[in-house]
Design an enzyme around this catalytic site. Sequence first.
Site, mmCIF file in Angstrom:
data_model
loop_
_atom_site.group_PDB
_atom_site.id
_atom_site.type_symbol
_atom_site.label_atom_id
_atom_site.label_comp_id
_atom_site.label_asym_id
_atom_site.label_seq_id
_atom_site.Cartn_x
_atom_site.Cartn_y
_atom_site.Cartn_z
ATOM 1 N N HIS A 284 1.335 -1.142 -0.345
ATOM 2 C CA HIS A 284 0.100 -0.363 -0.110
ATOM 3 C C HIS A 284 0.721 1.258 0.069
ATOM 4 C CE1 HIS A 284 -0.387 -1.875 4.229
ATOM 5 N NE2 HIS A 284 -0.134 -0.501 4.321
ATOM 6 N N HIS B 17 6.774 7.094 4.878
ATOM 7 C CA HIS B 17 6.282 6.723 3.626
ATOM 8 C C HIS B 17 5.730 7.612 2.847
ATOM 9 C CE1 HIS B 17 3.183 6.713 6.726
ATOM 10 N NE2 HIS B 17 2.907 6.946 5.604
ATOM 11 N N HIS C 8 2.534 8.686 -0.359
ATOM 12 C CA HIS C 8 1.146 8.686 -0.413
ATOM 13 C C HIS C 8 1.070 9.014 -2.060
ATOM 14 C CE1 HIS C 8 -0.628 7.303 3.278
ATOM 15 N NE2 HIS C 8 0.693 8.462 3.933
ATOM 16 N N GLU D 214 -2.286 13.738 1.099
ATOM 17 C CA GLU D 214 -3.442 13.381 2.207
ATOM 18 C C GLU D 214 -4.394 14.781 2.301
ATOM 19 O OE1 GLU D 214 -2.545 9.662 4.066
ATOM 20 O OE2 GLU D 214 -3.874 9.219 2.789
ATOM 21 N N HIS E 175 5.679 11.461 4.864
ATOM 22 C CA HIS E 175 4.731 10.943 6.058
ATOM 23 C C HIS E 175 6.716 10.837 6.689
ATOM 24 C CE1 HIS E 175 0.770 10.996 5.489
ATOM 25 N NE2 HIS E 175 1.122 12.652 5.420
ATOM 26 N N THR F 269 -3.644 7.180 9.086
ATOM 27 C CA THR F 269 -4.585 7.265 7.476
ATOM 28 C C THR F 269 -4.997 6.512 7.158
ATOM 29 O OG1 THR F 269 -2.928 7.923 6.340
ATOM 30 C CG2 THR F 269 -3.715 9.962 7.120
ATOM 31 N N THR F 270 -4.691 5.075 7.939
ATOM 32 C CA THR F 270 -4.642 3.903 7.169
ATOM 33 C C THR F 270 -5.497 3.549 8.271
ATOM 34 O OG1 THR F 270 -2.589 3.041 7.373
ATOM 35 C CG2 THR F 270 -3.203 3.792 5.770
HETATM 36 C C1 SG4 Z 1 1.349 3.225 5.694
HETATM 37 O O1 SG4 Z 1 0.536 2.348 5.408
HETATM 38 C C2 SG4 Z 1 2.074 2.931 6.383
HETATM 39 O O2 SG4 Z 1 3.455 1.514 5.920
HETATM 40 C C3 SG4 Z 1 2.156 2.228 8.091
HETATM 41 O O3 SG4 Z 1 3.352 1.852 8.530
HETATM 42 C C4 SG4 Z 1 1.413 3.105 7.994
HETATM 43 O O4 SG4 Z 1 1.092 2.808 9.921
HETATM 44 C C5 SG4 Z 1 0.227 4.199 7.697
HETATM 45 O O5 SG4 Z 1 0.952 4.546 6.506
HETATM 46 C C6 SG4 Z 1 -0.426 5.574 8.960
HETATM 47 O O6 SG4 Z 1 0.851 6.589 8.706
HETATM 48 O O7 SG4 Z 1 1.870 8.669 8.488
HETATM 49 N N1 SG4 Z 1 -0.346 8.137 6.881
HETATM 50 S S1 SG4 Z 1 0.269 7.975 8.776
HETATM 51 O O8 SG4 Z 1 -0.842 8.221 9.108
HETATM 52 O O9 SG4 Z 1 2.765 3.829 10.688
HETATM 53 C C7 SG4 Z 1 1.982 3.000 11.028
HETATM 54 C C8 SG4 Z 1 3.469 0.163 8.941
HETATM 55 O O10 SG4 Z 1 2.513 -0.493 9.269
HETATM 56 C C9 SG4 Z 1 1.668 2.781 12.189
HETATM 57 C C10 SG4 Z 1 4.578 0.353 9.315
HETATM 58 ZN ZN ZN Z 2 1.255 8.185 5.045
#
Ligand code: SG4
Ligand code: ZN
Length: 264
Positions: free
Chosen positions: A67, A92, A94, A105, A118, A201-202
């Site tokens: 994702h 990571h 988006h 986002e 992010h 956000t996920t």
């Molecule tokens: C992405 O899916 C990352 O891969 C997740 O990392 C992350 O969750 C998630 O986004 C939500 O993060 O900054 N967009 S966000 O709010 O960092 C976490 C993992 O699953 C917990 C490691």
């Molecule tokens: Zn994110």
Amino acid sequence: NPLHSLFSGPHGKEHWSVRYPDCGGQAQSPIDIHTKSVQHDPTLPPIEPQGYRNPGDGAFTLRNNGHTVEMSLPRSMFLRGLPQTYVAVQLHFHWGSRGHASGSEHQVNGKAFPAELHIVHYNADSYANVSEAKQQADGLAVLGIFLEVGDVANPAYDNILNHLKSIQYAGEAIISIPPFDVHGLLPGQLGHYFRYNGSLTTPPCFESVLWTVFHQRAQISASQLERLQGGLYSNAENSLPVPLVDNYRAPQPLNQRKVFSSFP
Ligand code: SG4
Ligand code: ZN
């Protein structure tokens, strides 16, 4: 098939709250930042990233998790300028799909940007690790950086984007990216940002994130953006190819929250 199920179809983002009740909460992220309603807080100091320029000798791991593309970060990177010490965990992205202007986002006055970076940190003063921290109200701090298209390639981003061709499929990872100057991914003006309390956000959408969204954008070239938009699949190799695109959540209601800015 993670992305497929995460962002569209019967288990897509409109349905997250069925299995993850927090996704229907009152303090969700991302949000649309209405600059006219933002409250200037002159006590908000500049963000001071520590250890970002020379993040140690351990290699980074870059992974396509189906994702997003995610890079691990060492504990030697942390933030000053927040109420606690927040230690880096991973970064990571988006993004949208080719030829589309949306992909971020967060939005500003209804405007989305082509992508958003992010950088996730956890409160190491109060919690032992990110898994524990992500369930706590003051557990996480995420830096959000809007990416927009400029005239020239941004060499800092090539440290990541150059490797995407080796991790096209979900589950693939490179475990030995040489450390590089992560500070180079940030915009120049770290003193100007928006601040609010929100969520992942996920799923599971825990309301545990102190968000810092920088006002200034980072710029990458059109061809760098295309490598992000067109370089990855959300499926494993040898199955039906599903492009990894549009991995962003729509803005959520602000409800009773306030958004602050560090600048007038
Ligand atoms: C992405 O899916 C990352 O891969 C997740 O990392 C992350 O969750 C998630 O986004 C939500 O993060 O900054 N967009 S966000 O709010 O960092 C976490 C993992 O699953 C917990 C490691
Ligand atoms: Zn994110």
